[in-house]
Design a protein around this motif. Structure first.
Motif, mmCIF file in Angstrom:
data_model
loop_
_atom_site.group_PDB
_atom_site.id
_atom_site.type_symbol
_atom_site.label_atom_id
_atom_site.label_comp_id
_atom_site.label_asym_id
_atom_site.label_seq_id
_atom_site.Cartn_x
_atom_site.Cartn_y
_atom_site.Cartn_z
ATOM 1 N N VAL A 235 47.976 45.410 31.714
ATOM 2 C CA VAL A 235 48.003 45.053 33.134
ATOM 3 C C VAL A 235 49.286 44.296 33.447
ATOM 4 O O VAL A 235 49.890 43.673 32.576
ATOM 5 C CB VAL A 235 46.784 44.192 33.536
ATOM 6 C CG1 VAL A 235 45.485 44.956 33.351
ATOM 7 C CG2 VAL A 235 46.754 42.878 32.744
ATOM 8 N N SER A 236 49.711 44.372 34.700
ATOM 9 C CA SER A 236 50.878 43.650 35.197
ATOM 10 C C SER A 236 50.712 43.469 36.705
ATOM 11 O O SER A 236 50.328 44.439 37.380
ATOM 12 C CB SER A 236 52.164 44.427 34.897
ATOM 13 O OG SER A 236 53.294 43.754 35.411
ATOM 14 N N ALA A 331 50.227 45.535 41.935
ATOM 15 C CA ALA A 331 49.708 45.348 40.577
ATOM 16 C C ALA A 331 49.612 46.712 39.898
ATOM 17 O O ALA A 331 49.420 47.736 40.558
ATOM 18 C CB ALA A 331 48.341 44.676 40.617
ATOM 19 N N ALA A 332 49.756 46.718 38.584
ATOM 20 C CA ALA A 332 49.661 47.960 37.820
ATOM 21 C C ALA A 332 48.672 47.785 36.675
ATOM 22 O O ALA A 332 48.566 46.699 36.087
ATOM 23 C CB ALA A 332 51.023 48.363 37.271
ATOM 24 N N ALA A 333 47.962 48.854 36.369
ATOM 25 C CA ALA A 333 46.988 48.824 35.279
ATOM 26 C C ALA A 333 47.016 50.145 34.523
ATOM 27 O O ALA A 333 47.088 51.216 35.123
ATOM 28 C CB ALA A 333 45.583 48.567 35.816
ATOM 29 N N THR A 334 46.964 50.051 33.208
ATOM 30 C CA THR A 334 46.955 51.219 32.333
ATOM 31 C C THR A 334 45.710 51.187 31.461
ATOM 32 O O THR A 334 45.419 50.165 30.836
ATOM 33 C CB THR A 334 48.203 51.231 31.432
ATOM 34 O OG1 THR A 334 49.354 51.458 32.226
ATOM 35 C CG2 THR A 334 48.113 52.318 30.376
ATOM 36 N N GLU A 394 42.390 44.490 40.629
ATOM 37 C CA GLU A 394 41.089 45.160 40.704
ATOM 38 C C GLU A 394 41.226 46.585 41.241
ATOM 39 O O GLU A 394 40.616 47.521 40.714
ATOM 40 C CB GLU A 394 40.120 44.358 41.603
ATOM 41 C CG GLU A 394 39.652 43.048 41.016
ATOM 42 C CD GLU A 394 40.579 41.871 41.331
ATOM 43 O OE1 GLU A 394 40.140 40.726 41.161
ATOM 44 O OE2 GLU A 394 41.753 42.110 41.730
ATOM 45 N N GLU A 395 42.043 46.738 42.276
ATOM 46 C CA GLU A 395 42.241 48.057 42.872
ATOM 47 C C GLU A 395 42.954 48.994 41.893
ATOM 48 O O GLU A 395 42.568 50.165 41.749
ATOM 49 C CB GLU A 395 43.058 47.932 44.163
ATOM 50 C CG GLU A 395 43.273 49.258 44.876
ATOM 51 C CD GLU A 395 44.150 49.128 46.118
ATOM 52 O OE1 GLU A 395 44.884 50.091 46.423
ATOM 53 O OE2 GLU A 395 44.101 48.066 46.775
ATOM 54 N N ALA A 396 43.977 48.474 41.211
ATOM 55 C CA ALA A 396 44.708 49.299 40.250
ATOM 56 C C ALA A 396 43.793 49.745 39.112
ATOM 57 O O ALA A 396 43.822 50.914 38.693
ATOM 58 C CB ALA A 396 45.903 48.528 39.704
ATOM 59 N N LEU A 397 42.980 48.830 38.609
ATOM 60 C CA LEU A 397 42.059 49.173 37.521
ATOM 61 C C LEU A 397 41.007 50.177 37.972
ATOM 62 O O LEU A 397 40.666 51.107 37.237
ATOM 63 C CB LEU A 397 41.379 47.904 36.991
ATOM 64 C CG LEU A 397 42.245 47.059 36.047
ATOM 65 C CD1 LEU A 397 41.695 45.643 35.935
ATOM 66 C CD2 LEU A 397 42.323 47.721 34.679
#
Length: 424
Positions: A235-236, A331-334, A394-397
């Motif tokens: 996450v970032s 925000a970014a999530a992988t 939360e939205e990215a995830l």
């Protein structure tokens, strides 16, 4: 520019995606690439450690810049080799001397000690000094941290709660548990805190830029349980890495690192990965890596708003000047999808379906290949990384998990708690 990117994992997929967007990129080649990198450029059947093949391809195709994705070629000296053979070609990555920051844990710890960079107390031992190592372990509190000095494919670190077991493991490591990588073992005190990854692009002349901060998740099981992996997600940004924390990182770690390299006359034009731990609001270095991290790159690249090629070119030329590295406020999530059985033994060649149904994420390929019919199949432990942007973490995830739900291959597994600890 004609660019050659070396590597085949998820990190290289994300770098290829970003490089392909630059107006400076005329052609992109990925060696060897994977089953998905060909959507960003041309895959080339060359092994990054085959320096002569890399040189020949570079010459035959008038390559302007080589971007080294993974650590092995850097530790083996590809920067020095290419500069001796084709000095006009730009290389993004450190010299062999600079790559020792990752290639030798003992070197890195001595470097940090010399530069007064905050890190765990440690001592290094060889087979001849194993008895002293066992005595040193007795001066530490559990758990005990043992690190193979050299590269061990991400598996050279043991964290052990029992003193006698730690002493036994130290002797086993020194006797070849990780081959030559553990001929020297670094024993260090255990630091308790939450980790994050800071990435710096430096030009070798004192200039540097800090990329978006990320946090990865190494354990296979939810709640950070089970065996270590190459990374199950990232996450970032990282909420605790605020302006005050990052000011400490820059003052106490980044600037002394850059100064130490310059003072030692070490050529370093590329990425520095700082594996940090937040100990009571103070950053301490767990380790250096000499390239971008994986799977953090799959999140970080989504948040880099600047032209990455322009920045890498300037760094490789030794002059970042006043170029700006802009961070997206998003925000970014992988979330990583892995093969059943990973990080132990796992099957390969499983058909992958459903990627075409993903619309809200970018699916970066890691362990994928094409079979004889051209269909996408699994070829590694970490197979795919669903990466998404959102106004909030939360939205990215939510986007990444929704995308993972659309992709199928036999035995697919992923952690369902990525990012949960930093959103609490």
């Amino acid at each position: 520019m004609k660019i050659l990117l070396l590597g085949s994992g998820g990190r290289e997929s994300a770098l290829a995606w970003k490089i392909s967007q630059s107006p400076l990129t005329d052609a992109l080649f990925i060696a060897p690439g994977n089953g998905g990198t060909d959507q960003y450029g041309t895959n080339v059947a060359i092994k990054p450690l085959d320096f002569e093949a890399v040189r020949k391809f570079t010459a035959d195709n008038a390559i302007d810049m080589i971007v080294v994705g993974n650590e092995d070629p850097l530790v083996e000296g590809i920067y020095d080799y290419m500069k001796s053979q084709m000095p006009e070609v730009l290389v993004v990555g450190p010299s062999k001397a600079g790559a020792m920051l990752e290639g030798s844990k003992d070197f890195a710890k001595k470097f940090m000690t010399d530069m007064n960079i905050p890190t765990a107390r440690y001592q290094s031992f060889t087979k001849e000094t194993a008895d002293e190592g066992c005595e040193f372990l007795g001066t530490l509190k559990a758990p005990y941290v043992l690190k193979a000095d050299g590269l061990a494919a991400g598996k050279g670190v043991l964290i052990i709660n029992d003193l006698e077991e730690a002493r036994k493991s130290l002797r086993e490591m020194l006797s070849g548990m990780f081959g030559g990588a553990s001929a020297t073992v670094v024993v260090e005190e255990y630091l308790s805190g939450i980790e994050c990854s800071v990435f710096v692009l430096t030009d070798g002349n004192g200039g540097y830029r800090i990329l978006p901060v990320a946090k990865d998740y190494k354990r296979i099981g939810e709640g950070d349980t089970g065996l270590n992996t190459g990374g199950m997600g990232a996450v970032s940004p990282v909420p605790f890495a605020d302006a005050a924390f990052m000011e400490k990182v820059e003052e106490r770690i980044i600037r002394p690192t850059i100064k130490g390299l310059l003072d030692a006359g070490i050529t370093y034009r590329g990425f520095i990965f700082l594996g940090l731990i937040n100990v009571e609001s103070n950053p301490m270095v767990i380790e250096y890596n000499v390239r971008m991290g994986d799977p953090e790159t799959e999140a970080v690249m989504l948040r880099v708003d600047s032209d990455l090629v322009e920045l890498m070119k300037a760094a490789a030329e030794g002059n970042l000047g006043d170029l700006e590295l802009r961070h997206s406020p998003m925000a970014a999530a992988t979330v990583m999808m892995v093969s059943g059985g990973y990080p132990g033994s796992y099957p390969k060649g499983k058909a992958i379906t459903g990627i075409e149904n993903v619309t809200d994420s970018i699916v970066f390929h890691a362990g994928t290949a094409r079979d004889a019919q051209g269909s996408l199949v699994t070829s590694g432990g970490r197979v795919l990384a669903a990466s998404s942007l959102g106004k909030t973490l939360e939205e990215a995830l939510a986007k990444s998990y929704a995308s993972v739900g659309k992709i199928n291959f036999d035995g697919a597994y992923f952690r369902r708690d990525i990012g949960r600890d930093v959103m609490a």
